[in-house]
Design a protein around this motif. Sequence first.
Motif, PDB file in Angstrom:
ATOM      1  N   UNK A 100       0.379  -0.947  -0.474  1.00 11.99           N
ATOM      2  CA  UNK A 100      -0.223   0.021   0.375  1.00 11.99           C
ATOM      3  C   UNK A 100       0.762   1.300   0.033  1.00 11.99           C
ATOM      4  N   UNK A 101       2.070   1.447   0.672  1.00 10.08           N
ATOM      5  CA  UNK A 101       2.265   2.014   0.275  1.00 10.08           C
ATOM      6  C   UNK A 101       4.602   2.381   0.291  1.00 10.08           C
ATOM      7  N   UNK A 112       5.154   9.243   8.972  1.00 14.22           N
ATOM      8  CA  UNK A 112       5.246   7.926   9.194  1.00 14.22           C
ATOM      9  C   UNK A 112       3.697   8.260   9.239  1.00 14.22           C
ATOM     10  N   UNK A 113       3.172   9.106  10.367  1.00 18.41           N
ATOM     11  CA  UNK A 113       1.768   8.986  11.161  1.00 18.41           C
ATOM     12  C   UNK A 113       1.047   9.687   9.650  1.00 18.41           C
ATOM     13  N   UNK A 114       1.201  10.431   8.831  1.00 21.29           N
ATOM     14  CA  UNK A 114       0.684  10.390   7.253  1.00 21.29           C
ATOM     15  C   UNK A 114       0.112   9.249   6.221  1.00 21.29           C
ATOM     16  N   UNK A 118      -3.319   7.865   5.351  1.00 24.87           N
ATOM     17  CA  UNK A 118      -3.172   7.574   4.315  1.00 24.87           C
ATOM     18  C   UNK A 118      -3.835   6.165   3.577  1.00 24.87           C
ATOM     19  N   UNK A 119      -3.180   5.837   4.354  1.00 25.54           N
ATOM     20  CA  UNK A 119      -3.271   3.683   3.991  1.00 25.54           C
ATOM     21  C   UNK A 119      -5.056   3.294   4.617  1.00 25.54           C
ATOM     22  N   UNK A 120      -4.867   4.233   6.031  1.00 33.65           N
ATOM     23  CA  UNK A 120      -6.582   3.882   6.158  1.00 33.65           C
ATOM     24  C   UNK A 120      -7.513   4.526   5.736  1.00 33.65           C
ATOM     25  N   UNK A 121      -7.396   6.006   5.207  1.00 34.60           N
ATOM     26  CA  UNK A 121      -7.971   6.532   4.828  1.00 34.60           C
ATOM     27  C   UNK A 121      -8.704   6.265   2.975  1.00 34.60           C
ATOM     28  N   UNK A 123      -6.404   3.811   0.866  1.00 31.30           N
ATOM     29  CA  UNK A 123      -5.939   2.705   0.423  1.00 31.30           C
ATOM     30  C   UNK A 123      -4.509   1.986   0.343  1.00 31.30           C
ATOM     31  N   UNK A 124      -3.795   3.945   0.356  1.00 29.21           N
ATOM     32  CA  UNK A 124      -3.115   3.429  -0.620  1.00 29.21           C
ATOM     33  C   UNK A 124      -1.622   4.828   0.225  1.00 29.21           C
ATOM     34  N   UNK A 125      -0.568   5.017  -0.030  1.00 26.33           N
ATOM     35  CA  UNK A 125       0.193   6.396   0.605  1.00 26.33           C
ATOM     36  C   UNK A 125       1.217   6.999  -0.781  1.00 26.33           C
ATOM     37  N   UNK A 126       1.422   7.922  -0.981  1.00 23.38           N
ATOM     38  CA  UNK A 126       2.095   8.087  -1.944  1.00 23.38           C
ATOM     39  C   UNK A 126       2.994   9.245  -1.282  1.00 23.38           C
ATOM     40  N   UNK A 127       4.457   9.196  -1.982  1.00 22.09           N
ATOM     41  CA  UNK A 127       5.593  10.311  -1.584  1.00 22.09           C
ATOM     42  C   UNK A 127       6.226  10.191  -2.861  1.00 22.09           C
ATOM     43  N   UNK A 128       7.630  11.141  -2.606  1.00 25.19           N
ATOM     44  CA  UNK A 128       8.634  10.894  -3.640  1.00 25.19           C
ATOM     45  C   UNK A 128       8.788   9.789  -4.127  1.00 25.19           C
TER      46      UNK A 128
END
Length: 214
Positions: A100-101, A112-114, A118-121, A123-128
Amino acid sequence: MTTVALVDDHILLRSSLARIITNFEGYFVLFQADHGQDFIDQITKKNTPDIVLLDISMPVMDGFETAAWIKKNLPYTKVLILSMMDNDTAIIRMINLGVSGFILKDSKPAILKEAFDCILQKGFYTNELVSNSMLHFVNKSSNQISNKSTQLTDKEREFIKYACTEMTYKEIAAEMGTNPRNIDMYRDQVFEKLELKSRVGLVLYAIREGFVRV
């Protein structure tokens, strides 16, 4: 309360992360593991984590093997990769395993908290590491992207399928029976037609359009 499992063979780092996560409102560290097999040994029906913070390079059972096991056996558990590895091959391999990220080990606690939120809200987390390609993938409507896919030639479609593996461009050229220069041409044409900028973005596109399955 969202439960988190930490899987990393660096005990000091893992312990520090556990203390940090304990201070996040709404999150609880369920357990810690030294590697994938240790993680599996601790899993029971009563203590399946909502999120697994997973390292890639570990002894006994590494992050790739662990992510594959989680995908097969814990389909509702989200995986956030924590690693110093930031190359396309590792990211592509993990995307195909349904993670998921990705987050780098030198990230700040707030990041990390972000990522967790994001994963909970979403389904995935994006970054650089994947932001540009993934945001393009998510924000484009299916019709917009599908219309562009009709512009692809058979060779370009074949190239996309191989590009979604761990093969190098040189290996793809050999598999397709052509030279590396033609592979560079296919890549550039595909990127231009689909408005993509990276191989990771291409993988995300291919997953969405059904060229490959995860």
